[in-house]
Design a protein around this motif. Structure first.
Motif, PDB file in Angstrom:
ATOM      1  N   PHE A   1     -16.225  11.866  -2.629  1.00 18.41           N
ATOM      2  CA  PHE A   1     -14.811  11.666  -2.954  1.00 18.41           C
ATOM      3  C   PHE A   1     -14.446  12.317  -4.290  1.00 18.41           C
ATOM      4  CE2 PHE A   1     -11.205   9.047  -4.517  1.00 18.41           C
ATOM      5  CZ  PHE A   1     -10.316   9.294  -3.477  1.00 18.41           C
ATOM      6  N   LYS A   2     -15.356  12.300  -5.242  1.00 19.92           N
ATOM      7  CA  LYS A   2     -15.076  12.926  -6.542  1.00 19.92           C
ATOM      8  C   LYS A   2     -14.815  14.423  -6.371  1.00 19.92           C
ATOM      9  CE  LYS A   2     -16.865  13.367 -11.260  1.00 19.92           C
ATOM     10  NZ  LYS A   2     -16.539  14.805 -11.353  1.00 19.92           N
ATOM     11  N   ARG A   3     -15.571  15.035  -5.470  1.00 20.99           N
ATOM     12  CA  ARG A   3     -15.372  16.464  -5.241  1.00 20.99           C
ATOM     13  C   ARG A   3     -13.992  16.738  -4.633  1.00 20.99           C
ATOM     14  NH1 ARG A   3     -19.788  19.124  -1.548  1.00 20.99           N
ATOM     15  NH2 ARG A   3     -18.526  18.132   0.085  1.00 20.99           N
ATOM     16  N   ILE A   4     -13.535  15.839  -3.757  1.00 19.41           N
ATOM     17  CA  ILE A   4     -12.186  15.989  -3.180  1.00 19.41           C
ATOM     18  C   ILE A   4     -11.133  15.910  -4.271  1.00 19.41           C
ATOM     19  CG2 ILE A   4     -10.481  14.910  -1.648  1.00 19.41           C
ATOM     20  CD1 ILE A   4     -12.787  14.018   0.138  1.00 19.41           C
ATOM     21  N   ASN A   5     -11.284  14.941  -5.177  1.00 10.19           N
ATOM     22  CA  ASN A   5     -10.336  14.809  -6.290  1.00 10.19           C
ATOM     23  C   ASN A   5     -10.365  16.026  -7.202  1.00 10.19           C
ATOM     24  OD1 ASN A   5      -9.008  12.369  -5.790  1.00 10.19           O
ATOM     25  ND2 ASN A   5     -10.629  11.158  -6.726  1.00 10.19           N
TER      26      ASN A   5
ATOM     27  N   ALA B   1       2.450  -8.697  -2.271  1.00 12.02           N
ATOM     28  CA  ALA B   1       2.263  -7.650  -3.281  1.00 12.02           C
ATOM     29  C   ALA B   1       1.032  -7.933  -4.128  1.00 12.02           C
ATOM     30  CB  ALA B   1       3.504  -7.541  -4.154  1.00 12.02           C
ATOM     31  N   ALA B   2       0.822  -9.217  -4.441  1.00  4.90           N
ATOM     32  CA  ALA B   2      -0.338  -9.579  -5.262  1.00  4.90           C
ATOM     33  C   ALA B   2      -1.641  -9.456  -4.484  1.00  4.90           C
ATOM     34  CB  ALA B   2      -0.176 -11.002  -5.783  1.00  4.90           C
ATOM     35  N   ASN B   3      -1.581  -9.682  -3.171  1.00  2.00           N
ATOM     36  CA  ASN B   3      -2.784  -9.677  -2.351  1.00  2.00           C
ATOM     37  C   ASN B   3      -3.074  -8.346  -1.681  1.00  2.00           C
ATOM     38  OD1 ASN B   3      -3.356 -12.385  -2.881  1.00  2.00           O
ATOM     39  ND2 ASN B   3      -2.111 -13.097  -1.167  1.00  2.00           N
ATOM     40  N   SER B   4      -2.153  -7.384  -1.797  1.00  2.00           N
ATOM     41  CA  SER B   4      -2.328  -6.091  -1.138  1.00  2.00           C
ATOM     42  C   SER B   4      -2.585  -4.995  -2.155  1.00  2.00           C
ATOM     43  CB  SER B   4      -1.087  -5.739  -0.312  1.00  2.00           C
ATOM     44  OG  SER B   4      -0.864  -6.703   0.693  1.00  2.00           O
ATOM     45  N   ASP B   5      -3.416  -4.060  -1.771  1.00  2.00           N
ATOM     46  CA  ASP B   5      -3.658  -2.892  -2.613  1.00  2.00           C
ATOM     47  C   ASP B   5      -2.396  -2.039  -2.655  1.00  2.00           C
ATOM     48  OD1 ASP B   5      -5.331  -0.880  -4.005  1.00  2.00           O
ATOM     49  OD2 ASP B   5      -4.941   0.274  -2.191  1.00  2.00           O
ATOM     50  N   PHE B   6      -1.961  -1.660  -3.843  1.00  2.14           N
ATOM     51  CA  PHE B   6      -0.665  -0.982  -3.997  1.00  2.14           C
ATOM     52  C   PHE B   6      -0.628   0.374  -3.308  1.00  2.14           C
ATOM     53  CE2 PHE B   6      -1.397   2.523  -6.971  1.00  2.14           C
ATOM     54  CZ  PHE B   6      -2.683   2.249  -7.403  1.00  2.14           C
ATOM     55  N   LEU B   7      -1.770   1.038  -3.163  1.00  2.00           N
ATOM     56  CA  LEU B   7      -1.787   2.388  -2.586  1.00  2.00           C
ATOM     57  C   LEU B   7      -1.945   2.365  -1.071  1.00  2.00           C
ATOM     58  CD1 LEU B   7      -1.933   5.494  -2.831  1.00  2.00           C
ATOM     59  CD2 LEU B   7      -4.414   5.230  -3.213  1.00  2.00           C
ATOM     60  N   THR B   8      -2.938   1.654  -0.584  1.00  2.00           N
ATOM     61  CA  THR B   8      -3.298   1.739   0.832  1.00  2.00           C
ATOM     62  C   THR B   8      -2.692   0.631   1.689  1.00  2.00           C
ATOM     63  OG1 THR B   8      -5.284   0.388   0.511  1.00  2.00           O
ATOM     64  CG2 THR B   8      -5.498   2.771   0.165  1.00  2.00           C
ATOM     65  N   GLY B   9      -2.314  -0.479   1.070  1.00  2.41           N
ATOM     66  CA  GLY B   9      -1.824  -1.614   1.837  1.00  2.41           C
ATOM     67  C   GLY B   9      -2.922  -2.514   2.353  1.00  2.41           C
TER      68      GLY B   9
ATOM     69  N   ASP C   1      -5.625  10.413  -2.845  1.00  7.51           N
ATOM     70  CA  ASP C   1      -4.862   9.232  -2.425  1.00  7.51           C
ATOM     71  C   ASP C   1      -4.509   9.310  -0.946  1.00  7.51           C
ATOM     72  OD1 ASP C   1      -5.010   8.262  -4.981  1.00  7.51           O
ATOM     73  OD2 ASP C   1      -2.958   8.827  -5.535  1.00  7.51           O
ATOM     74  N   GLN C   2      -4.154  10.515  -0.477  1.00  4.87           N
ATOM     75  CA  GLN C   2      -3.840  10.688   0.947  1.00  4.87           C
ATOM     76  C   GLN C   2      -5.042  10.353   1.816  1.00  4.87           C
ATOM     77  OE1 GLN C   2      -1.745  14.332   2.140  1.00  4.87           O
ATOM     78  NE2 GLN C   2      -1.266  14.695  -0.011  1.00  4.87           N
ATOM     79  N   VAL C   3      -6.216  10.723   1.354  1.00  2.58           N
ATOM     80  CA  VAL C   3      -7.442  10.416   2.095  1.00  2.58           C
ATOM     81  C   VAL C   3      -7.629   8.907   2.220  1.00  2.58           C
ATOM     82  CG1 VAL C   3      -9.964  10.513   2.009  1.00  2.58           C
ATOM     83  CG2 VAL C   3      -8.617  12.571   1.545  1.00  2.58           C
TER      84      VAL C   3
ATOM     85  N   LEU D   1     -12.262  -2.579  -2.168  1.00  2.00           N
ATOM     86  CA  LEU D   1     -13.023  -3.206  -3.245  1.00  2.00           C
ATOM     87  C   LEU D   1     -12.812  -2.496  -4.569  1.00  2.00           C
ATOM     88  CD1 LEU D   1     -16.387  -4.016  -1.427  1.00  2.00           C
ATOM     89  CD2 LEU D   1     -14.303  -5.386  -1.612  1.00  2.00           C
ATOM     90  N   GLY D   2     -12.423  -1.226  -4.496  1.00  2.00           N
ATOM     91  CA  GLY D   2     -12.211  -0.453  -5.718  1.00  2.00           C
ATOM     92  C   GLY D   2     -12.493   1.014  -5.478  1.00  2.00           C
ATOM     93  N   GLY D   3     -11.688   1.888  -6.101  1.00  2.00           N
ATOM     94  CA  GLY D   3     -11.909   3.316  -5.934  1.00  2.00           C
ATOM     95  C   GLY D   3     -11.859   3.725  -4.482  1.00  2.00           C
ATOM     96  N   GLU D   4     -12.936   4.385  -4.028  1.00  6.36           N
ATOM     97  CA  GLU D   4     -13.013   4.832  -2.641  1.00  6.36           C
ATOM     98  C   GLU D   4     -13.871   3.909  -1.776  1.00  6.36           C
ATOM     99  OE1 GLU D   4     -16.332   7.085  -4.832  1.00  6.36           O
ATOM    100  OE2 GLU D   4     -14.394   6.171  -5.243  1.00  6.36           O
TER     101      GLU D   4
END
Length: 379
Positions: free
Chosen positions: A257-261, A214-222, A270-272, A293-296
């Motif tokens: 990506f900002k335009r998608i959001n 859990a600490a080493n994995s990104d909470f959204l994407t895995g 998030d689905q993307v 690394l962060g964001g998209e």
């Protein structure tokens, strides 16, 4: 001995109760097994006071049921099929044999042999159920300890049955204090506390593994988290510098990506990101590291990979990530996305931060070149 073992089971009962909240399969079964063992040991202690049906028939059946439930707990913990039919048949044989060879034909020897065979078979089944230590999730010791102790208890019970079959020490009363009786009584009553201790260590092992993941994995994407990715990268670069092998890095970013959001909402964004991770993992190897690394922005560390091979991987990623995802689960409407990728190859004595900087610069050039493209960094 019975009192001490009963107290040990009570202690293990409290330990298991503290683990109920972990929701790990098997804990409830091990708790139930210790309850059965405590009741069984209390009934054993009533020999000579209560009617034989309690200390002989019920107590032996409950203890056999307790060790059976321990096996069921291990099966559920390891997500294996529970051997219900053999256990039910075995318990029925134990219960009927205790009654038959106490009331119809009073034979302590036969009763002990039958109980020993059952306990030995279950202990060996537990040892077989537990995987080899190298397959454990985090630590070898807990799996090795439990597997070996279960096997040793199986051998002990088998030896006990053999002793009585050969008539080495035929006991008139199960309460008689002989060397064999004390030894076999010890083996019989400490099985539950010791196996429960092993089970508890295995649960702790899994909980620690899940916490680390859990600490080493990104909470959204895995995908690997930024911290974990940097840790892996530092270790790989140190290894590469020693061996002289190649290593490459890909940095990729979702285009617009900002335009998608803004147009579809953050849930679709998030689905993307989740879709990107799932698709990317079909392209990379098991030895590669895929991290967010962060964001998209994501990165792929490619050990033992030349610049040319890394560029090929990047092109494959670009192609598979030129796709679309549904806006909702049952909707026919979808949103398309693409990625831009920067590729960099590790130079002699180069640090990871510098390698990442060059890959980032290549990514920016890919963005400036019109996006949905791959650019390799210059040495």
């Amino acid at each position: 001995m019975l009192l001490i073992t009963a107290l040990a089971s009570v202690v293990m009962l409290f330990v298991l109760q503290s683990l109920i909240g972990s929701k790990i399969s098997g804990v409830r079964e091990w708790r139930a097994a210790n309850i059965l063992a405590i009741v069984s040991l209390i009934l054993y202690a009533l020999r000579g006071i209560a009617p034989d049906v309690l200390p002989v028939v019920v107590a032996n059946t409950l203890l056999a049921a307790a060790v059976s439930v321990v096996l069921i707990g291990f099966c559920k913990f390891l997500h294996l099929r529970v051997p219900k039919r053999p256990l039910v048949i075995g318990l029925a044989i134990v219960a009927s044999s205790m009654a038959t060879f106490n009331y119809l034909w009073d034979s302590v020897t036969v009763r002990i042999v039958i109980v020993s065979i059952f306990h030995s078979a279950v202990c060996f089944a537990i040892a077989k159920t537990i995987p080899s230590p190298q397959n454990s999730t985090r630590s070898r010791y807990s799996y090795l300890f439990t597997k070996l102790t279960a096997a040793l208890f199986g051998v002990g019970h088998a030896f006990r049955g053999l002793v009585y079959v050969l008539g080495i020490d035929v006991l008139i009363s199960a309460q008689q204090s002989t060397l064999w009786n004390v030894l076999f009584l010890t083996i019989g009553v400490i099985v539950l506390p010791v196996l429960t201790l092993g089970a508890t260590m295995m649960v702790h092992d899994r909980m620690m593994s899940e916490a680390e993941n859990a600490a080493n994995s990104d909470f959204l994407t895995g995908a690997w988290s930024r911290r974990a990715f940097f840790t892996f990268a530092a270790k790989e670069i140190e290894r590469i510098h020693r061996s002289g092998n190649a290593l490459s890095l890909l940095v990729l970013d979702v285009d617009h990506f900002k335009r998608i959001n803004d147009e579809y909402g953050h849930a679709v964004g998030d689905q993307v990101l989740v879709d990107l991770t799932l698709r990317a993992e079909t392209v990379i190897r098991n030895i590669d590291y895929f991290g967010r690394l962060g964001g998209e922005e994501f990165a792929v560390l490619l050990p033992d990979t030349s610049l040319e091979a890394a560029y090929t991987v990047a092109e494959r990623l670009k192609a598979i990530l030129d796709t679309h995802v549904p806006i909702t689960e049952n909707s026919s409407e979808s949103v398309s996305y693409t990625v831009s990728i920067g590729v960099a190859h590790l130079q002699a004595d180069e640090t990871f931060s510098h390698l990442l900087q060059r890959a980032d610069e290549a990514l920016y050039k890919a963005k400036e070149a019109g996006r949905n493209t791959v650019i390799a960094a210059e040495a």
